[in-house]
Design a protein around this motif. Structure first.
Motif, PDB file in Angstrom:
ATOM      1  N   GLU A   1      10.748  -4.795  -0.472  1.00 20.73           N
ATOM      2  CA  GLU A   1       9.541  -5.029  -0.964  1.00 20.73           C
ATOM      3  C   GLU A   1       8.851  -5.805  -0.102  1.00 20.73           C
ATOM      4  O   GLU A   1       9.544  -5.369   1.882  1.00 20.73           O
ATOM      5  N   ALA A   2       7.550  -5.695  -0.049  1.00 20.21           N
ATOM      6  CA  ALA A   2       6.485  -6.637   1.084  1.00 20.21           C
ATOM      7  C   ALA A   2       7.303  -7.769   1.759  1.00 20.21           C
ATOM      8  O   ALA A   2       6.515  -8.126   2.575  1.00 20.21           O
ATOM      9  N   CYS A   3       7.529  -9.034   0.609  1.00 15.46           N
ATOM     10  CA  CYS A   3       8.276 -10.024   1.207  1.00 15.46           C
ATOM     11  C   CYS A   3       9.304  -9.542   2.679  1.00 15.46           C
ATOM     12  O   CYS A   3      10.461  -8.884   2.383  1.00 15.46           O
ATOM     13  N   PRO A   4       8.971 -10.585   3.649  1.00 19.82           N
ATOM     14  CA  PRO A   4       9.553 -10.099   4.938  1.00 19.82           C
ATOM     15  C   PRO A   4      11.061 -10.389   5.226  1.00 19.82           C
ATOM     16  O   PRO A   4      12.112 -10.449   5.333  1.00 19.82           O
ATOM     17  N   LEU A   5      11.610 -11.048   3.813  1.00 15.11           N
ATOM     18  CA  LEU A   5      13.162 -11.553   3.230  1.00 15.11           C
ATOM     19  C   LEU A   5      13.457 -10.451   2.712  1.00 15.11           C
ATOM     20  O   LEU A   5      14.836 -10.118   2.504  1.00 15.11           O
ATOM     21  N   GLY A   6      12.343  -9.729   2.447  1.00 10.12           N
ATOM     22  CA  GLY A   6      12.978  -8.646   1.281  1.00 10.12           C
ATOM     23  C   GLY A   6      13.568  -9.023  -0.038  1.00 10.12           C
ATOM     24  O   GLY A   6      14.080  -8.435  -0.894  1.00 10.12           O
ATOM     25  N   LEU A   7      12.826  -9.720  -0.334  1.00  7.62           N
ATOM     26  CA  LEU A   7      13.535 -10.606  -1.583  1.00  7.62           C
ATOM     27  C   LEU A   7      12.530 -10.799  -2.516  1.00  7.62           C
ATOM     28  O   LEU A   7      12.585 -10.881  -4.152  1.00  7.62           O
TER      29      LEU A   7
ATOM     30  N   MET B   1       1.139  -1.344   0.230  1.00  7.92           N
ATOM     31  CA  MET B   1       0.258  -0.390  -0.050  1.00  7.92           C
ATOM     32  C   MET B   1       0.430   1.089   0.360  1.00  7.92           C
ATOM     33  O   MET B   1       0.590   2.097  -0.631  1.00  7.92           O
ATOM     34  N   GLN B   2       1.680   0.892   0.821  1.00 11.34           N
ATOM     35  CA  GLN B   2       2.678   2.294   0.722  1.00 11.34           C
ATOM     36  C   GLN B   2       3.111   3.277  -0.847  1.00 11.34           C
ATOM     37  O   GLN B   2       3.393   3.808  -0.792  1.00 11.34           O
ATOM     38  N   ALA B   3       3.755   1.267  -1.104  1.00 12.58           N
ATOM     39  CA  ALA B   3       4.686   1.306  -2.687  1.00 12.58           C
ATOM     40  C   ALA B   3       3.596   2.287  -3.818  1.00 12.58           C
ATOM     41  O   ALA B   3       3.779   2.979  -4.572  1.00 12.58           O
ATOM     42  N   ILE B   4       1.885   1.605  -3.839  1.00 14.12           N
ATOM     43  CA  ILE B   4       1.594   1.981  -4.011  1.00 14.12           C
ATOM     44  C   ILE B   4       1.214   4.118  -4.269  1.00 14.12           C
ATOM     45  O   ILE B   4       0.976   4.775  -5.158  1.00 14.12           O
ATOM     46  N   ALA B   5       0.659   3.789  -2.900  1.00 13.81           N
ATOM     47  CA  ALA B   5       0.416   5.630  -2.592  1.00 13.81           C
ATOM     48  C   ALA B   5       1.643   6.361  -3.252  1.00 13.81           C
ATOM     49  O   ALA B   5       1.297   7.409  -3.287  1.00 13.81           O
ATOM     50  N   LYS B   6       2.873   5.838  -2.784  1.00  9.04           N
ATOM     51  CA  LYS B   6       3.954   6.984  -3.692  1.00  9.04           C
ATOM     52  C   LYS B   6       4.225   7.013  -5.078  1.00  9.04           C
ATOM     53  O   LYS B   6       4.787   8.321  -5.477  1.00  9.04           O
TER      54      LYS B   6
ATOM     55  N   SER C   1       7.147  -4.336  -5.817  1.00  9.03           N
ATOM     56  CA  SER C   1       7.815  -3.853  -6.839  1.00  9.03           C
ATOM     57  C   SER C   1       6.982  -4.074  -7.896  1.00  9.03           C
ATOM     58  O   SER C   1       6.975  -3.448  -8.979  1.00  9.03           O
ATOM     59  N   THR C   2       6.367  -5.777  -8.430  1.00 11.41           N
ATOM     60  CA  THR C   2       5.376  -5.547  -8.617  1.00 11.41           C
ATOM     61  C   THR C   2       4.080  -5.031  -9.133  1.00 11.41           C
ATOM     62  O   THR C   2       4.117  -5.041  -9.721  1.00 11.41           O
ATOM     63  N   THR C   3       3.442  -5.034  -8.002  1.00 14.17           N
ATOM     64  CA  THR C   3       2.466  -4.002  -8.088  1.00 14.17           C
ATOM     65  C   THR C   3       2.530  -3.056  -8.021  1.00 14.17           C
ATOM     66  O   THR C   3       1.016  -2.612  -9.467  1.00 14.17           O
ATOM     67  N   ALA C   4       3.746  -2.434  -8.224  1.00 14.07           N
ATOM     68  CA  ALA C   4       3.736  -1.165  -8.696  1.00 14.07           C
ATOM     69  C   ALA C   4       3.983  -0.726 -10.440  1.00 14.07           C
ATOM     70  O   ALA C   4       3.663   0.332 -10.942  1.00 14.07           O
ATOM     71  N   ALA C   5       4.641  -2.099 -10.979  1.00 11.94           N
ATOM     72  CA  ALA C   5       4.559  -1.837 -12.555  1.00 11.94           C
ATOM     73  C   ALA C   5       2.820  -2.638 -12.576  1.00 11.94           C
ATOM     74  O   ALA C   5       3.017  -1.356 -13.673  1.00 11.94           O
ATOM     75  N   LEU C   6       2.538  -2.768 -12.101  1.00 15.69           N
ATOM     76  CA  LEU C   6       1.130  -2.975 -11.969  1.00 15.69           C
ATOM     77  C   LEU C   6       0.125  -1.583 -12.873  1.00 15.69           C
ATOM     78  O   LEU C   6      -0.569  -1.821 -13.784  1.00 15.69           O
ATOM     79  N   VAL C   7       0.052  -1.471 -11.778  1.00 18.85           N
ATOM     80  CA  VAL C   7      -0.363  -0.285 -11.496  1.00 18.85           C
ATOM     81  C   VAL C   7      -0.545   0.969 -12.266  1.00 18.85           C
ATOM     82  O   VAL C   7      -1.253   1.780 -12.213  1.00 18.85           O
ATOM     83  N   MET C   8       1.317   1.058 -12.255  1.00 25.23           N
ATOM     84  CA  MET C   8       1.391   2.437 -12.917  1.00 25.23           C
ATOM     85  C   MET C   8       1.038   1.898 -15.115  1.00 25.23           C
ATOM     86  O   MET C   8       1.179   2.573 -15.756  1.00 25.23           O
TER      87      MET C   8
END
Length: 306
Positions: free
Chosen positions: A129-135, A1-6, A140-147
């Motif tokens: 990334e939202a992944c707890p491992l950051g991997l 959600m934070q990634a999309i907002a930005k 990133s894929t959600t942001a690309a999809l939204v754009m």
């Protein structure tokens, strides 16, 4: 959600320039990406194609083995890569450049090779990334999809793309049915239409209703001109008054005037009329109000309109 907002602040002059390139495209938009970005690229291509911008997905790995032949000088390439250094995409960049095809890059790193070599770069980078491992590619894929969707919607609005245009590319879906299907496509015709003369008794009208199974019958004069409609509701009201079905003429207890429609209106519009009037059936007439067909709510349900 934070990634999309930005992402809102990324709708800038670069985004506008990308829109202009896509609008000016005389060929098709070729969307490419590898791995998870490839899945997003495929969806973006499908969204563009269904909203008035011809597009298709090309796998970058296959592109260097012959699929580059799909790209023409009239096209625009939209490449997705979070790192901006995806080897399979960089391999085909020289050919894209040699063709003189405009390249829109969507990456998380403006200083990457793809970001620097692109005609226009759209920044879709995320802090984490939202992944707890950051991997795993998540934010990133959600942001690309939204754009990608933002590009498609911007082009849709600029082109004046309408609901009817959308339906033409979705004829098999429920939306296409709602937007394209006409009453004439699903109405009952000929002997399937319940119909009695305005001079008959209610008992005869009931026999017609029972045989045709639409819960009503049209009442017409000798020219097939619709005089009214007799429904299950009319029968109940008649019985409440203790009227004899063998002694009462249908014209004395039918609903008149009754709501009628013409065959060339959309089935979705017929549904709206039924809902607004709180009725379950409609008679279909021509311009002279002569009976042509009949339609009830079950027909709309079967057609996927409701």
């Amino acid at each position: 959600m934070q990634a999309i907002a930005k992402l809102a602040e990324r709708i800038d002059e670069h985004f506008v320039e990308a829109c202009h390139l896509l609008l000016a495209c005389k060929g098709r938009v070729v969307v490419t990406g590898m791995g998870k970005s490839g899945h997003i690229a495929g969806k973006v291509a499908a969204t563009l194609a269904s909203t008035g911008t011809p597009a298709f997905f090309v796998h970058p790995g296959e592109a260097s083995h012959g699929d580059l032949g799909m790209i023409t000088r009239q096209d625009v390439v939209l490449a997705l890569s979070n790192s901006g250094n995806t080897e399979e995409i960089l391999t085909i960049l020289p050919i894209i450049k040699r063709l003189g095809v405009p390249l829109i890059a969507m990456t998380g790193n403006p200083e990457s090779t793809l970001g620097r070599l692109a005609t226009v770069h759209i920044h879709v980078g995320v802090e984490q990334e939202a992944c707890p491992l950051g991997l795993a590619p998540t934010s990133s894929t959600t942001a690309a999809l939204v754009m990608g969707d933002a590009l498609a919607v911007s082009l849709l609005q600029k082109k004046g793309f309408t609901r009817d245009d959308f339906a033409l590319s979705h004829p098999g879906g429920s939306l296409g049915k709602r937007l394209l299907l006409q009453v004439c496509d699903i109405m009952h015709r000929g002997d399937e239409v319940p119909m009695v003369a305005d001079t008959v008794l209610v008992s005869e009208a009931l026999l017609e209703m029972t045989e045709k199974k639409l819960g009503m019958t049209a009442v017409v004069d000798h020219n097939r001109h619709v005089a009214g409609i007799f429904t299950d509701g009319d029968l109940r009201r008649m019985l409440e008054k203790n009227l004899d079905v063998h002694a009462t003429r249908v014209c004395d207890v039918m609903t008149r005037p009754c709501k009628v429609i013409q065959a060339d209106i959309l089935a979705a519009e017929a549904m709206q009329i039924m809902e607004a009037k709180k009725i379950n059936a409609l008679l279909v007439v021509d311009e002279n109000k002569n009976l042509q067909g009949a339609l009830n709510m079950h027909d709309l349900l079967r057609a996927g309109i409701v």
